[in-house]
Design a protein around this motif. Sequence first.
Motif, mmCIF file in Angstrom:
data_model
loop_
_atom_site.group_PDB
_atom_site.id
_atom_site.type_symbol
_atom_site.label_atom_id
_atom_site.label_comp_id
_atom_site.label_asym_id
_atom_site.label_seq_id
_atom_site.Cartn_x
_atom_site.Cartn_y
_atom_site.Cartn_z
ATOM 1 N N UNK A 25 -17.562 26.269 -40.056
ATOM 2 C CA UNK A 25 -18.408 27.230 -39.340
ATOM 3 C C UNK A 25 -19.524 27.742 -40.249
ATOM 4 N N UNK A 26 -19.151 28.078 -41.476
ATOM 5 C CA UNK A 26 -20.132 28.609 -42.426
ATOM 6 C C UNK A 26 -21.171 27.553 -42.769
ATOM 7 N N UNK A 27 -20.725 26.324 -42.938
ATOM 8 C CA UNK A 27 -21.659 25.240 -43.259
ATOM 9 C C UNK A 27 -22.680 25.052 -42.144
ATOM 10 N N UNK A 28 -22.211 25.150 -40.899
ATOM 11 C CA UNK A 28 -23.106 24.982 -39.749
ATOM 12 C C UNK A 28 -24.060 26.164 -39.629
ATOM 13 N N UNK A 29 -23.518 27.378 -39.751
ATOM 14 C CA UNK A 29 -24.343 28.579 -39.574
ATOM 15 C C UNK A 29 -25.391 28.730 -40.676
ATOM 16 N N UNK A 30 -25.080 28.323 -41.877
ATOM 17 C CA UNK A 30 -26.016 28.484 -42.997
ATOM 18 C C UNK A 30 -26.927 27.282 -43.192
ATOM 19 N N UNK A 31 -26.486 26.113 -42.718
ATOM 20 C CA UNK A 31 -27.253 24.897 -42.939
ATOM 21 C C UNK A 31 -27.178 24.404 -44.367
ATOM 22 N N UNK A 32 -26.211 24.903 -45.115
ATOM 23 C CA UNK A 32 -26.100 24.534 -46.533
ATOM 24 C C UNK A 32 -25.323 23.248 -46.756
ATOM 25 N N UNK A 33 -24.580 22.817 -45.748
ATOM 26 C CA UNK A 33 -23.715 21.662 -45.936
ATOM 27 C C UNK A 33 -22.336 22.096 -46.399
ATOM 28 N N UNK A 34 -21.347 21.262 -46.189
ATOM 29 C CA UNK A 34 -19.965 21.619 -46.468
ATOM 30 C C UNK A 34 -19.700 21.821 -47.962
#
Length: 248
Positions: A25-34
């Motif tokens: 979820x965090x990777x998607x919301x931030x766009x930072x990647x997993x």
Amino acid sequence: MASVGKAMKVLEAFDKSASTLGLSDIAIRTGLGRSASQRFIYTLERLGYLDRDEQTKRYSLSRKVFRFAQNAVSANAGLDAAYPAMRELAERTRETISWVEVDGAEIVIIATVPSTHISSVNLPVGTRFPALSSSSGQMLLAHSAPSHVEKIWAISHPSVAQRTKAANAAEMVRILEAAKATGFAVTEKNMEQGSISVSAPVHDRAGRAIGAINLSTLTTRYDREAALRDLAPLVAQAALQTTEALVS
């Protein structure tokens, strides 16, 4: 600097609609990647800004984050000066009274004295609304240069044009100029129940509008005409009292 910005993105990923988030979820919301998200999550958890539920493996903001809000509020001279007037206004009207500041194209509720009515407008600290369509935002941006208002118009939510009935930035500037001349602004909003918001600006020694005192009520108690007649003068007086306390 880039790392700091990415860390803040992770913290800002949590909001009212998502108080707990998994790694994906965090990777998607931030766009930072997993992979990058995992590194920042690990660091923020070690520093105490994120909590991890061992059963669900999901993260949430820790109570340590509240230190930032506490420090910001305790160091807010405008709010400190406004609070006595806010309490008095709340006791006199029994409505929800808030201290509001502008943040870019939005307003932020910094502090609230809740209404004593069973049915009332609930404005938790940290709540945000588009500035140009809110009474507080209108009063604060009314003291800005037209070029700044044009920039805010350009990045505002489409609902702003619908609510203000302004066709373009020039019309929005004229609406703000009228509010500035009046000394207060009144806006209406259709939530679960219709509500009316009345705001007046507070100025510092340099004459800058640093915040607004806002009163929010329901249309079942006050229609627009009654709010203008009975509530707006009280809100304007509370804001003036606060300004005098700041500049004295």
